[in-house]
Motif scaffolding. Structure first.
Motif, PDB file in Angstrom:
ATOM      1  N   VAL A 166      11.801 -12.119  44.161  1.00  0.00           N
ATOM      2  CA  VAL A 166      12.809 -12.966  44.783  1.00  0.00           C
ATOM      3  C   VAL A 166      12.724 -12.820  46.292  1.00  0.00           C
ATOM      4  CG1 VAL A 166      15.265 -13.475  44.965  1.00  0.00           C
ATOM      5  CG2 VAL A 166      14.319 -12.682  42.786  1.00  0.00           C
ATOM      6  N   ASP A 167      12.503 -13.928  46.958  1.00  0.00           N
ATOM      7  CA  ASP A 167      12.466 -13.927  48.429  1.00  0.00           C
ATOM      8  C   ASP A 167      13.906 -13.867  48.933  1.00  0.00           C
ATOM      9  OD1 ASP A 167      11.998 -14.226  51.102  1.00  0.00           O
ATOM     10  OD2 ASP A 167      11.286 -16.292  50.971  1.00  0.00           O
ATOM     11  N   GLY A 168      14.436 -12.657  49.012  1.00  0.00           N
ATOM     12  CA  GLY A 168      15.841 -12.486  49.359  1.00  0.00           C
ATOM     13  C   GLY A 168      16.198 -13.003  50.734  1.00  0.00           C
ATOM     14  N   SER A 169      15.320 -12.794  51.688  1.00  0.00           N
ATOM     15  CA  SER A 169      15.644 -13.166  53.061  1.00  0.00           C
ATOM     16  C   SER A 169      15.859 -14.662  53.217  1.00  0.00           C
ATOM     17  CB  SER A 169      14.526 -12.688  53.999  1.00  0.00           C
ATOM     18  OG  SER A 169      14.477 -11.283  54.023  1.00  0.00           O
ATOM     19  N   LEU A 226       5.148  -8.625  51.694  1.00  0.00           N
ATOM     20  CA  LEU A 226       5.366  -7.754  50.540  1.00  0.00           C
ATOM     21  C   LEU A 226       5.231  -8.547  49.243  1.00  0.00           C
ATOM     22  CD1 LEU A 226       8.473  -5.760  51.844  1.00  0.00           C
ATOM     23  CD2 LEU A 226       6.097  -5.002  51.804  1.00  0.00           C
ATOM     24  N   ILE A 227       5.782  -9.766  49.248  1.00  0.00           N
ATOM     25  CA  ILE A 227       5.663 -10.618  48.064  1.00  0.00           C
ATOM     26  C   ILE A 227       4.194 -10.920  47.773  1.00  0.00           C
ATOM     27  CG2 ILE A 227       6.106 -12.957  47.214  1.00  0.00           C
ATOM     28  CD1 ILE A 227       8.835 -12.802  48.643  1.00  0.00           C
ATOM     29  N   ALA A 228       3.449 -11.241  48.807  1.00  0.00           N
ATOM     30  CA  ALA A 228       2.023 -11.554  48.622  1.00  0.00           C
ATOM     31  C   ALA A 228       1.275 -10.360  48.042  1.00  0.00           C
ATOM     32  CB  ALA A 228       1.407 -11.980  49.953  1.00  0.00           C
ATOM     33  N   ASP A 246       5.728 -21.317  53.160  1.00  0.00           N
ATOM     34  CA  ASP A 246       4.711 -20.337  53.527  1.00  0.00           C
ATOM     35  C   ASP A 246       4.165 -19.605  52.300  1.00  0.00           C
ATOM     36  OD1 ASP A 246       5.162 -21.042  56.135  1.00  0.00           O
ATOM     37  OD2 ASP A 246       6.534 -19.388  56.539  1.00  0.00           O
ATOM     38  N   LEU A 247       4.982 -19.480  51.257  1.00  0.00           N
ATOM     39  CA  LEU A 247       4.559 -18.760  50.056  1.00  0.00           C
ATOM     40  C   LEU A 247       3.691 -19.610  49.147  1.00  0.00           C
ATOM     41  CD1 LEU A 247       7.947 -16.980  49.367  1.00  0.00           C
ATOM     42  CD2 LEU A 247       5.792 -15.827  49.909  1.00  0.00           C
ATOM     43  N   MET A 248       3.589 -20.920  49.455  1.00  0.00           N
ATOM     44  CA  MET A 248       2.814 -21.796  48.577  1.00  0.00           C
ATOM     45  C   MET A 248       1.323 -21.480  48.631  1.00  0.00           C
ATOM     46  SD  MET A 248       4.762 -25.472  48.907  1.00  0.00           S
ATOM     47  CE  MET A 248       6.471 -25.639  48.370  1.00  0.00           C
ATOM     48  N   GLN A 249       0.865 -20.778  49.666  1.00  0.00           N
ATOM     49  CA  GLN A 249      -0.550 -20.417  49.739  1.00  0.00           C
ATOM     50  C   GLN A 249      -0.932 -19.402  48.660  1.00  0.00           C
ATOM     51  OE1 GLN A 249      -1.203 -17.382  53.220  1.00  0.00           O
ATOM     52  NE2 GLN A 249       0.452 -18.746  53.867  1.00  0.00           N
ATOM     53  N   LEU A 250       0.093 -18.804  47.987  1.00  0.00           N
ATOM     54  CA  LEU A 250      -0.175 -17.815  46.936  1.00  0.00           C
ATOM     55  C   LEU A 250      -0.300 -18.434  45.556  1.00  0.00           C
ATOM     56  CD1 LEU A 250       2.435 -15.118  48.031  1.00  0.00           C
ATOM     57  CD2 LEU A 250      -0.022 -15.106  48.507  1.00  0.00           C
ATOM     58  N   VAL A 251       0.146 -19.679  45.391  1.00  0.00           N
ATOM     59  CA  VAL A 251       0.220 -20.302  44.072  1.00  0.00           C
ATOM     60  C   VAL A 251      -1.170 -20.445  43.464  1.00  0.00           C
ATOM     61  CG1 VAL A 251       0.789 -22.446  42.867  1.00  0.00           C
ATOM     62  CG2 VAL A 251       2.381 -21.490  44.534  1.00  0.00           C
ATOM     63  N   GLY A 252      -1.240 -20.232  42.135  1.00  0.00           N
ATOM     64  CA  GLY A 252      -2.497 -20.326  41.408  1.00  0.00           C
ATOM     65  C   GLY A 252      -2.907 -18.973  40.866  1.00  0.00           C
ATOM     66  N   ASP A 253      -3.830 -18.942  39.906  1.00  0.00           N
ATOM     67  CA  ASP A 253      -4.327 -17.690  39.322  1.00  0.00           C
ATOM     68  C   ASP A 253      -3.186 -16.816  38.814  1.00  0.00           C
ATOM     69  OD1 ASP A 253      -6.975 -18.375  39.960  1.00  0.00           O
ATOM     70  OD2 ASP A 253      -6.764 -17.534  41.984  1.00  0.00           O
ATOM     71  N   GLU A 293      -1.059 -16.816  57.830  1.00  0.00           N
ATOM     72  CA  GLU A 293      -1.657 -16.211  56.644  1.00  0.00           C
ATOM     73  C   GLU A 293      -0.870 -14.984  56.206  1.00  0.00           C
ATOM     74  OE1 GLU A 293      -6.078 -15.129  54.968  1.00  0.00           O
ATOM     75  OE2 GLU A 293      -5.662 -14.794  57.087  1.00  0.00           O
ATOM     76  N   LEU A 294      -0.535 -14.942  54.940  1.00  0.00           N
ATOM     77  CA  LEU A 294       0.213 -13.806  54.412  1.00  0.00           C
ATOM     78  C   LEU A 294      -0.710 -12.628  54.190  1.00  0.00           C
ATOM     79  CD1 LEU A 294       2.558 -15.567  51.821  1.00  0.00           C
ATOM     80  CD2 LEU A 294       2.948 -15.084  54.236  1.00  0.00           C
ATOM     81  N   LYS A 295      -0.188 -11.454  54.467  1.00  0.00           N
ATOM     82  CA  LYS A 295      -0.963 -10.227  54.317  1.00  0.00           C
ATOM     83  C   LYS A 295      -0.835  -9.754  52.873  1.00  0.00           C
ATOM     84  CE  LYS A 295      -1.703  -5.829  56.719  1.00  0.00           C
ATOM     85  NZ  LYS A 295      -3.116  -6.151  57.010  1.00  0.00           N
ATOM     86  N   CYS A 296      -1.949  -9.680  52.166  1.00  0.00           N
ATOM     87  CA  CYS A 296      -1.934  -9.352  50.730  1.00  0.00           C
ATOM     88  C   CYS A 296      -2.302  -7.898  50.458  1.00  0.00           C
ATOM     89  CB  CYS A 296      -2.894 -10.254  49.970  1.00  0.00           C
ATOM     90  SG  CYS A 296      -2.437 -12.005  50.031  1.00  0.00           S
ATOM     91  N   ASP A 297      -2.423  -7.094  51.507  1.00  0.00           N
ATOM     92  CA  ASP A 297      -2.824  -5.703  51.302  1.00  0.00           C
ATOM     93  C   ASP A 297      -1.912  -4.729  52.059  1.00  0.00           C
ATOM     94  OD1 ASP A 297      -3.557  -6.454  53.828  1.00  0.00           O
ATOM     95  OD2 ASP A 297      -5.593  -5.662  53.729  1.00  0.00           O
ATOM     96  N   VAL A 298      -0.606  -5.046  52.065  1.00  0.00           N
ATOM     97  CA  VAL A 298       0.344  -4.151  52.709  1.00  0.00           C
ATOM     98  C   VAL A 298       0.327  -2.808  51.983  1.00  0.00           C
ATOM     99  CG1 VAL A 298       2.782  -3.757  53.223  1.00  0.00           C
ATOM    100  CG2 VAL A 298       1.819  -6.048  53.442  1.00  0.00           C
ATOM    101  N   PRO A 299       0.265  -1.709  52.702  1.00  0.00           N
ATOM    102  CA  PRO A 299       0.325  -0.389  52.042  1.00  0.00           C
ATOM    103  C   PRO A 299       1.756  -0.102  51.581  1.00  0.00           C
ATOM    104  CG  PRO A 299       0.252  -0.104  54.410  1.00  0.00           C
ATOM    105  CD  PRO A 299       0.071  -1.586  54.156  1.00  0.00           C
TER     106      PRO A 299
END
Length: 998
Positions: free
Chosen positions: A22-25, A135-137, A158-165, A263-269
């Motif tokens: 859930v994208d709370g923000s 974080l979501i990505a 902005d989150l639509m770039q994650l859709v698919g797979d 671009e969303l960061k998909c490798d946040v530690p």
């Protein structure tokens, strides 16, 4: 650093699982702008976004429990932005630099929403340096890589770039799922190329520069033709359009920076692993406590219905009203295993539980009340709770021994265990007794095994109910032994149903309330943690939760003993700590005159209940449905088309998109604003469609809230509705009503009055309504000592006409009703700290005109401004204010936080002595009423209290004798403690139904 509130074991994500993120923000703003404004009735705190957020969370929880339309989540988290800064600000210092500050009435809700997430027992995650989207990505890609399905609950493009797979989005406002096709429809490219389109088009909201002259449609065409951003920039000189070609060449670097920003960061530690986001069942007690604190009646009822947990046995929790994150502070990192330390996840404090300091109000030397209170608290330090020492009493001989010990001690605590949280429906299962700290037992009386068979048939498993109560009745009614309970009103009602009148008693919940109202919750679990650092067993730990929940009569005796005996043990310890503080803190009078006597008064009222005419309610539901349908038809005709009247978006499109009405405003998401204030402004300007929509909204709300719901509350045994009153629900001493709430039935509308007609007297009886006339204005005149108001009340003048005459220089005789209405709005608004903006909306006048009215009011009645200023100063210096009867209303945060937050508490502190004194007056009247009626030799039963009004059921032939007694008791209620400088007046009427009596 991360912040999370999670309880329970982790559950590794694997193929076949379903992760909801859930994208709370962003959802906070969606809820705020899409839903009508909402404030907490008790104090005006803005809670609209919190309410919308909680509705969404409840839907997700139900889906997780298998009750949704689709496959519910196995893992669930709400993700927030930690702060306004992230690594993107280091890439581009103007990133999001132009975003406006959030609305003032939204700012206090950020922290409340985080507390809501914690109350739902859902993982709440944020991490310094990264945005929620990153974080979501990261979580989404990891889960999808393990074969899980991912649903991102958001509408952020902005989150639509994650859709698919395996990843899709769900727009919670539109109930619309977003897959690859929907992304292509919006951006003209597949999701993996969305970021390239965004890099070219830029984003004015986030201040991403992009390339001038290129919008989304053109960007999509270019990316489709050239493949990706870098290929396009490398071949920019091939572009045929000169201006477009030159812009791409000149702003290539901006485009590359824009891509990095978009671009969303998909490798946040991440410091909270995805495997730790498994769905957990909410604790119904904690969730109901939060919902009650926020005054979310509908959600409270839904939680209670779904969990079987009686809200009447739960006091409102303590919520921390603050801005998130606090100015000048950073969020505290928290382990998923330790949610209590999460800054936004606790219902009481942000630190370890700490007992309130004892207020001395006097000397601390030996023999003083303060010293006695401190000694009592110190005596319990280090006395651990040993559950293994509790005894299961399953023979008459052992019960007799415990009864003898209770007599010997002279004081003991007692707690009932039942089959329901509604006392008028509850069946007694067992009870627990404690005679000293650590010395407690449980007496099972009506437990069953898993086959439903009574254990009494298998001695010595338990004592038969009738035998046990026969032995206990003399002790519970013995005037020489003091019984202690937490929320005695519930236990008193349960025992009374079995013919036992428990007296005398103390109530630890009310002791805490009289001493520390506003400093924290008064529930036993919270008090135990605050005073002893001990966390009692939760009900769900012994009875289960969700589908596995059982009634207490099916709880095994060993578990039942630990749980029930611990409650009695902790209650007795609390009494030993709190009771001595009454003298030390000068709170004994408040407790003895305003709190403890109300237990039996309210319990008696709840037991009597009130009759409703179910046939009339059914007819009203039909009438309201027909009227609503007729209004819909008129609305469609005015609009020139059919649409969903309940949809803010569709309504906005009609009003402002199609009809072009004035005053159109859009939210940040581009939707039209169609809240009540907007529609009221349009209706006041003479536009018919908004007026019809307002009428439709009112009708449909009345139907669902009252005419449809009330018949369901009719008790099968009594045929009457039995509401539940909460004594310790507000800082000011006002009572609250729930299950059902009978204090919010509208009285100023025709439809509301029709609903009140359905509340009727028994045959041969009448309902008598006795209502204080303008009691809060009279209290204000007394406290602030306003000569003009005092004289008007003494002379019996029309106070609103007098105020209008004073302010506007017009004679009372022949006064224009509109002028009087404006004076009335100011009179009542001043009590609640109304602003020029609020008054302008209420009277439909320009804000400057409203400001002039308020200024003129204070000039004509300078004592009111003096009262406000002196009250604020006192509250800032001391952290509390007091009613005229000594009730202390604490506002510890009045000097902390953001200026808007401080202003909110200042307004509450100004209102508290007025509202609290009025509440105390009617409490005093209620406490005295029964004896006064008996002494006068007249018969009447007090049924309801609705703020300043009392409702009685009286024999027809006794009405004329009863009404003067009721009025006298109410008008003389402040005496002898306080003699008001203005007279109180009570209007009393009798009729066959509530409306005609009011």
């Amino acid at each position: 650093m991360p912040s999370s509130s999670i309880s329970g074991a982790s559950r590794p994500i694997q193929s076949g699982d379903h992760l909801y993120l859930v994208d709370g923000s962003s959802y906070i703003f969606r809820a705020y702008h899409a839903l009508p404004p909402l404030t907490r009735k008790s104090d005006g705190l803005p809670i609209g976004a919190v309410h919308g957020f909680c509705q969404m969370l409840w839907k997700l929880v139900r889906e997780a429990d298998g009750e949704g339309d689709g496959a519910g989540p196995t893992h669930l988290a709400v993700i927030f932005d930690y702060s306004a800064r992230s690594f993107r600000n280091d890439l581009y210092d103007q990133y999001k630099a132009h975003r406006p500050e959030p609305p003032e009435d939204l700012r206090p809700q950020f922290g409340l929403i985080r507390q809501a997430v914690a109350a739902f027992n859902i993982a709440c995650v944020e991490q310094e340096g990264y945005e929620a989207d990153d974080l979501i990505a990261t979580y989404a890609r990891e889960a999808a890589g393990k074969g899980a399905t991912v649903t991102i609950v958001a509408s952020d493009k902005d989150l639509m770039q994650l859709v698919g797979d395996g990843i899709e989005m769900l727009d919670p406002m539109k109930e619309k799922r977003i897959g690859v096709a929907e992304v292509e429809e919006k951006f003209g490219v597949r999701p993996d190329r969305v970021v390239d389109v965004q890099a070219l088009a830029g984003d004015s909201v986030d201040n991403i520069p992009g390339v001038p002259g290129i919008g989304v449609k053109t960007a999509a065409q270019l990316i489709t033709e050239y493949g990706d951003l870098e290929a396009l920039l490398q071949r920019a000189d091939e572009i045929k359009q000169p201006k477009r070609r030159q812009n791409l060449l000149d702003h290539a670097q901006n485009a590359r920076i824009s891509r990095q920003l978009a671009e969303l960061k998909c490798d946040v530690p991440v410091e909270v692993a995805a495997d730790e986001l498994g769905v957990r069942d909410p604790d119904p007690e904690r969730l109901i406590a939060f919902c009650k604190a926020m005054e979310f009646t509908t959600i409270t009822r839904r939680v209670a219905d779904a969990t079987g947990f009686d809200p009447a046995k739960v006091e409102p929790g303590e919520v921390t009203v603050k801005y998130w994150p606090p100015e000048g502070a950073t969020a505290t990192p928290v382990s998923p295993a330790a949610p209590a330390a999460a800054p936004a996840a606790t219902l009481a404090t942000d630190a370890e539980p700490a007992a309130p300091e004892v207020r001395s109000n006097g000397a601390h030397g030996p023999g003083t009340p303060a010293a006695a209170a401190a000694a009592a608290a110190a005596a319990l330090e280090g006395v651990s709770v040993d559950r293994s020492a509790y005894e299961t009493v399953d023979t008459i001989e052992r019960l007799d021994a415990w009864i003898a010990e209770a007599y010997e001690a002279g004081v003991f605590s007692i707690d009932t265990e039942t089959t329901s949280l509604f006392p008028m429906q509850a069946e007694l299962v067992g009870l627990s007794i404690a005679t000293a700290p650590g010395k407690a037992c449980y007496v099972p009386l009506a437990h069953r095994n898993s086959d439903g068979l009574d254990l009494a048939g298998e001695p010595p498993r338990q004592i038969p109910l009738a035998d046990g109560l026969q032995r206990l009745k003399p002790l519970l009614e013995d005037r020489g032994t003091l019984k202690i309970a937490q929320n005695m009103k519930y236990d008193w009602l349960v025992f009374l149903r079995y013919g036992i009148d428990v007296r005398p008693f103390d109530d630890t919940m009310l002791l805490s309330y009289a001493l520390d109202a506003g400093l924290g919750g008064n529930g036993m679990d919270e008090l135990s943690e605050r005073w002893f650092g001990h966390k009692p067993i939760k009900f769900a730990e012994v009875a289960g939760s969700g589908r596995n929940k059982v009634t207490f009569d099916l709880v095994p005796l060993d578990k039942a003993t630990e749980y029930a005996a611990e409650d009695a043990d902790v209650t007795l310890r609390l009494w030993r700590v709190l009771k001595p503080r009454l003298a030390a803190d000068h709170s004994a009078t408040v407790y003895e005159t305003l709190e403890r006597p109300m237990v039996t008064v309210l319990a008696g009222m709840e037991r009597r209940g009130i009759m409703v005419d179910r046939a009339m309610l059914s007819r009203l539901s039909g009438d309201f449905a027909q009227s609503a349908a007729a209004l819909e038809a008129e609305i469609y005709e005015l609009a020139g088309e059919t649409f969903n009247v309940g949809s803010p978006k569709q309504l906005g499109d009609i009003l402002f998109g199609k009809m072009g009405l004035p005053g159109a405003k859009k939210t940040k998401t581009g939707a039209w604003t169609t809240g009540a204030s907007v529609l009221e402004d349009l209706a006041a300007a003479g536009h018919e469609l908004p007026s019809k929509v307002l009428a439709w909204r009112q009708l449909t709300k009345l139907k669902s809230t009252y005419t449809d719901a009330l018949p369901g509350y009719v008790n099968a045994e009594t045929g009457r509705v039995h509401t539940c009153y909460a004594l310790a629900a507000t800082t000011t001493g006002r009572l609250s009503s729930s299950e059902p709430n009978l204090q919010n039935i509208p009285v100023r509308t025709e439809e509301g009055r029709r609903i009140r007609k359905a509340f009727i007297a028994e045959k041969g009886m009448k309902l008598v309504s006795a209502d204080y006339s303008q009691i809060e204005l009279r209290v204000l005149a007394h406290i602030a000592d306003i000569p003009q108001l005092r004289k008007a009340f003494e002379d019996g003048l029309d106070i609103h006409a007098m105020t209008a005459s004073e302010m506007f220089g017009v004679p009372v005789e022949g006064m224009d009703p509109m002028v009087r209405r404006r004076a009335k709005a100011i009179n009542f608004g001043i009590i609640y700290g109304i602003s020029a903006f609020g008054l302008a909306n209420q009277l439909a006048i320009p804000r400057q005109e409203a400001a002039d009215y308020i200024k003129r009011y204070f000039e004509r009645f300078p004592g009111i401004r003096d009262y406000m200023d002196s009250t604020k100063a006192f509250a800032r210096a001391n952290g509390y204010v007091e009613t005229i009867f000594g009730r202390r209303c604490n506002y510890p945060n009045i000097t902390r936080g953001h200026p808007s937050e401080r202003a909110f508490f200042e307004r509450a502190a100004i209102n508290a002595p007025i509202q609290g004194s009025a509440a105390d007056i009617i409490r005093r009247a209620m406490v005295r009423m029964e004896d006064a009626l008996e002494k006068a030799g007249v018969e009447a039963s007090m049924l309801l209290q609705v703020h300043d009004e009392l409702i009685f059921e009286v024999p027809e032939d006794a009405v004329n004798d009863v009404m003067p007694v009721i009025a006298r008791v109410m008008e003389e209620a402040p005496l002898p403690a306080v003699e008001l400088k203005v007279p109180l007046r009570v209007d009393a009427r009798a009729a066959d139904n509530w409306d005609e009596a009011h």
